[in-house]
Every structure is written in structure tokens, then in C-alpha cells.
Design an enzyme around this catalytic site. Structure first.
Site, PDB file in Angstrom:
ATOM      1  N   LYS B  96       0.875  -1.168   0.000  1.00 52.12           N
ATOM      2  CA  LYS B  96       0.000   0.000   0.000  1.00 52.12           C
ATOM      3  C   LYS B  96       0.911   1.216   0.000  1.00 52.12           C
ATOM      4  O   LYS B  96       1.573   1.516   1.001  1.00 52.12           O
ATOM      5  CB  LYS B  96      -0.911   0.017   1.239  1.00 52.12           C
ATOM      6  CG  LYS B  96      -1.808   1.235   1.283  1.00 52.12           C
ATOM      7  CD  LYS B  96      -2.586   1.356   2.578  1.00 52.12           C
ATOM      8  CE  LYS B  96      -3.173   2.747   2.684  1.00 52.12           C
ATOM      9  NZ  LYS B  96      -3.855   2.973   3.963  1.00 52.12           N
ATOM     10  N   GLY B 157      -8.451   9.492   8.745  1.00 48.98           N
ATOM     11  CA  GLY B 157      -8.848   9.615  10.141  1.00 48.98           C
ATOM     12  C   GLY B 157      -9.916  10.661  10.403  1.00 48.98           C
ATOM     13  O   GLY B 157     -10.295  10.890  11.553  1.00 48.98           O
ATOM     14  N   ALA B 184      -9.509   5.586   3.193  1.00 49.67           N
ATOM     15  CA  ALA B 184      -9.373   6.752   4.063  1.00 49.67           C
ATOM     16  C   ALA B 184     -10.596   7.650   4.056  1.00 49.67           C
ATOM     17  O   ALA B 184     -11.189   7.911   3.017  1.00 49.67           O
ATOM     18  CB  ALA B 184      -8.152   7.588   3.717  1.00 49.67           C
ATOM     19  N   GLY B 185     -10.955   8.097   5.261  1.00 50.52           N
ATOM     20  CA  GLY B 185     -11.989   9.105   5.428  1.00 50.52           C
ATOM     21  C   GLY B 185     -13.355   8.574   5.801  1.00 50.52           C
ATOM     22  O   GLY B 185     -14.256   9.349   6.096  1.00 50.52           O
ATOM     23  N   ASN B 206      -9.706   1.996   9.004  1.00 49.71           N
ATOM     24  CA  ASN B 206      -9.011   1.652  10.235  1.00 49.71           C
ATOM     25  C   ASN B 206      -9.605   2.395  11.422  1.00 49.71           C
ATOM     26  O   ASN B 206     -10.247   1.821  12.298  1.00 49.71           O
ATOM     27  CB  ASN B 206      -7.514   1.967  10.086  1.00 49.71           C
ATOM     28  CG  ASN B 206      -6.660   1.473  11.246  1.00 49.71           C
ATOM     29  OD1 ASN B 206      -5.458   1.304  11.080  1.00 49.71           O
ATOM     30  ND2 ASN B 206      -7.207   1.225  12.416  1.00 49.71           N
ATOM     31  N   THR B 207      -9.434   3.728  11.426  1.00 51.64           N
ATOM     32  CA  THR B 207      -9.803   4.518  12.588  1.00 51.64           C
ATOM     33  C   THR B 207     -11.271   4.363  12.958  1.00 51.64           C
ATOM     34  O   THR B 207     -11.621   4.297  14.145  1.00 51.64           O
ATOM     35  CB  THR B 207      -9.492   6.010  12.335  1.00 51.64           C
ATOM     36  OG1 THR B 207      -8.153   6.119  11.834  1.00 51.64           O
ATOM     37  CG2 THR B 207      -9.614   6.820  13.608  1.00 51.64           C
TER      38      THR B 207
END
Lengths: 65, 257
Positions: B96, B157, B184-185, B206-207
Site C-alpha cells: 500500500k 482519520g 481513508a476518510g 481503520n480509525t
């Protein structure tokens, strides 16, 4: 001789990267190493000769996103 | 079935491994999500701790594919060297690729990204580039050798969800047949469902899971949302209309005067 190991200057006696890992008590599994920003593969560590001022990076797996 | 660089993947949810309250919660969340791809990273190891080995043991017990990242790299050289170290450490040529342009926005440096993607692709890597929703950059990444594109939908995040849905829809339309992963996001399962309804092939997050009040339950919620969104895409959703259209037939209505 003085090396920069993971960003910190250290005085060491080893002349090879493999010796350095032993000297600093690293476990050899699960490590990746670089000398002066170039990968040094595990099988090359014994032949990787160190000189004063080398920048050594010793990395291991970590959480990531 | 999703195919990435010749590998068939069942779960369209890719999960990051950072920021969980504990290793056990990470493992439980990963299992509950049903993910087959976990992202990992690599960092400086302190002498004599074996910390990296313990984490790696945990990941290997989950028996999933790993996707190492180059998170935190701000130059092509950093990213390329980190990718090579990751390939040796994790035993995979998947990477990645992140080349970060700004400390605050964590926006990709798309110029460095394309250059690094070309170098790594020529070296045999299978590159998963973290990029923006810019179509021209996407074209350059494909020319550089990427066979997957991973546009953001909002800053890393930020949990904001798709801030520019029109751009994501256009991106999907412009790259038919190319596996597209929103990376992301994403903040909530509904965000994941939304981009899957657009026709994206998978999401990487993830977050939103790790920092939820209950990461394990949230992992399951995202998993279901991804499945629902994909099913909705395949079922061809109705397009929005400007005017009301009665759903109940008006023919045969009684007339009362």
C-alpha cells in the site's frame, strides 16, 4: 566506531551488520535492515561491512492503517 | 468475487490494525469483520524488546493476507526503501503505497506517488496506491503499472465520509474494470455502504473501527454495510427524480363527489 542507529548515535565495536544486531541484542527474526537508506537483506547482513557514520535502520512489524 | 493482482478475495472490507484498545480487541474485530486483508506497517525496533515479533505473531494467527504500507513516508526514496524492507519482512510483493505531501492534511503527494509507483512496479511490486479522487492522477498511476487504485473519500482519520460524492462517481465511471478501493476518510457504516453503492469494489478503513466505542461490533457493522452496499450496486438502484411519482397505482381509484 560511531554509527547512527535508528536515528541515535551509538558507539559500537561490530564490523558487520549481522554482528551489530548481536552486539545490541536484537532478535534476528522479524527484522528488516537498511544501511544508508538502502535495504540490506537478511542474507547480506554478514557481508555488510560498517564504516564510521553509517546510518542504520532496524525495523520490525507494527500496526498500520 | 473481487480479483486483485490475480488473487481472488471474498471480503470487500480491508481493515487497518492500528489504534485498537488492545491486541485482543484488534484480533476480535478482525475476525468479526470477516476481512481477508489487514494492513500493517513497520517501524524502528528497540533493541531487546521483540515487540515487532509479538505483533507479527498475532497477525499470523489471524491467517489473513497482509498489505504492508509505507505510511509516514514523505519522499519517493523513503517510500521505495520502506517498500523493499516490507517485502522482505512480510514476504509479500503487495504494497500500500503512501507518499504523503502534507503533515496536516496527510494529502498524498501525487507526483511522488506516481514516480514511486513506477519504480516499485518495475521492481515487481504489486502497488496499491493511496491517492486522491483526481482522474488524471489515476491514469498516470495505471500507466506506471498499478492495477488497483485507492482514492480517498476524505482526509485520513477524519471520519467525514464521502465529501465529494460526484467526484467518486465520476472516478468509478472513468475506470471501468479497474479494481477501485476507497481508502481513508470513512467514519460510519453508511459511508461504506454509500461508496459501495457507487460501484467501488472495496473499502479500506481503520480509525472508524479502532476508535469506535466498541470496535468489535463496529467491525461487524461495517462488514454488513459493505455487503449491503455491494448488493445494492449489483441490483441497480433507482436514480433520484426531481418530482414525486406515485408508488400506488392510480388507475381504478374510486371517485367521491
Amino acid at each position: 566506531m560511531k554509527l547512527i542507529i535508528n536515528g541515535e548515535e551509538q558507539e559500537v565495536t561490530s564490523s558487520t551488520l549481522l554482528g551489530l544486531l548481536d552486539e545490541l541484542a536484537y532478535e534476528h527474526d522479524f527484522l528488516a535492515t537498511a544501511r544508508n537508506s538502502e535495504l540490506v537483506a537478511a542474507e547480506e547482513r554478514a557481508r555488510c561491512l560498517l564504516i564510521e557514520g553509517d546510518r542504520i535502520e532496524i525495523l520490525s512489524p507494527m500496526q498500520g492503517g | 468475487m473481487l480479483e486483485l493482482y490475480g488473487e481472488e478475495i471474498s471480503s470487500r472490507l480491508f481493515l487497518g490494525t492500528a489504534q485498537y484498545p488492545s491486541p485482543k480487541i484488534l484480533a476480535d474485530a478482525a475476525r468479526r469483520s470477516g476481512t481477508e486483508i489487514l494492513t500493517v506497517s513497520l517501524r524502528r525496533e528497540a533493541a531487546g524488546t521483540g515487540a515487532g515479533g509479538k505483533f507479527w505473531d498475532l497477525i499470523r494467527e489471524l491467517d489473513v493476507r497482509v498489505l504492508p504500507n509505507t505510511a509516514g513516508c514523505h519522499s519517493v526514496k523513503e517510500a521505495v526503501t520502506t517498500a523493499k524492507m516490507a517485502r522482505e519482512l512480510f514476504g509479500t510483493d503487495w504494497i500500500k503505497l503512501e507518499v504523503i505531501g502534507h503533515h496536516d492534511s496527510l494529502q498524498p503527494d501525487v507526483f511522488g506517488l506516481v514516480e514511486a509507483a513506477r519504480i516499485l512496479s518495475e521492481d515487481g511490486f504489486k502497488v496499491f496506491p493511496y491517492t486522491t479522487d483526481d482522474i488524471v492522477v489515476g491514469e498516470r498511476l495505471l500507466e506506471a503499472g498499478c492495477q488497483v487504485l485507492m482514492p480517498w473519500c476524505a482526509p485520513i482519520g477524519s471520519a467525514r465520509g464521502p465529501v465529494n460524492p460526484d467526484a467518486l462517481r465520476a472516478y468509478r465511471a472513468y475506470f471501468p474494470g479497474i479494481p477501485l478501493v476507497v481508502d481513508a476518510g470513512l467514519g460510519r457504516p453508511s459511508h461504506a455502504a454509500q461508496v459501495m453503492e457507487f460501484g467501488f469494489d472495496a473499502v479500506l478503513l481503520n480509525t472508524a473501527v479502532a476508535k469506535a466505542g466498541d470496535p468489535v461490533v463496529m467491525a461487524e457493522a461495517f462488514s454488513k454495510a459493505v455487503v449491503a452496499g455491494r448488493a445494492a450496486f449489483e441490483a441497480q438502484p433507482l436514480e433520484p427524480r426531481d418530482m414525486a411519482v406515485p408508488s400506488t397505482p392510480v388507475i381504478g381509484m374510486a371517485v367521491f363527489e
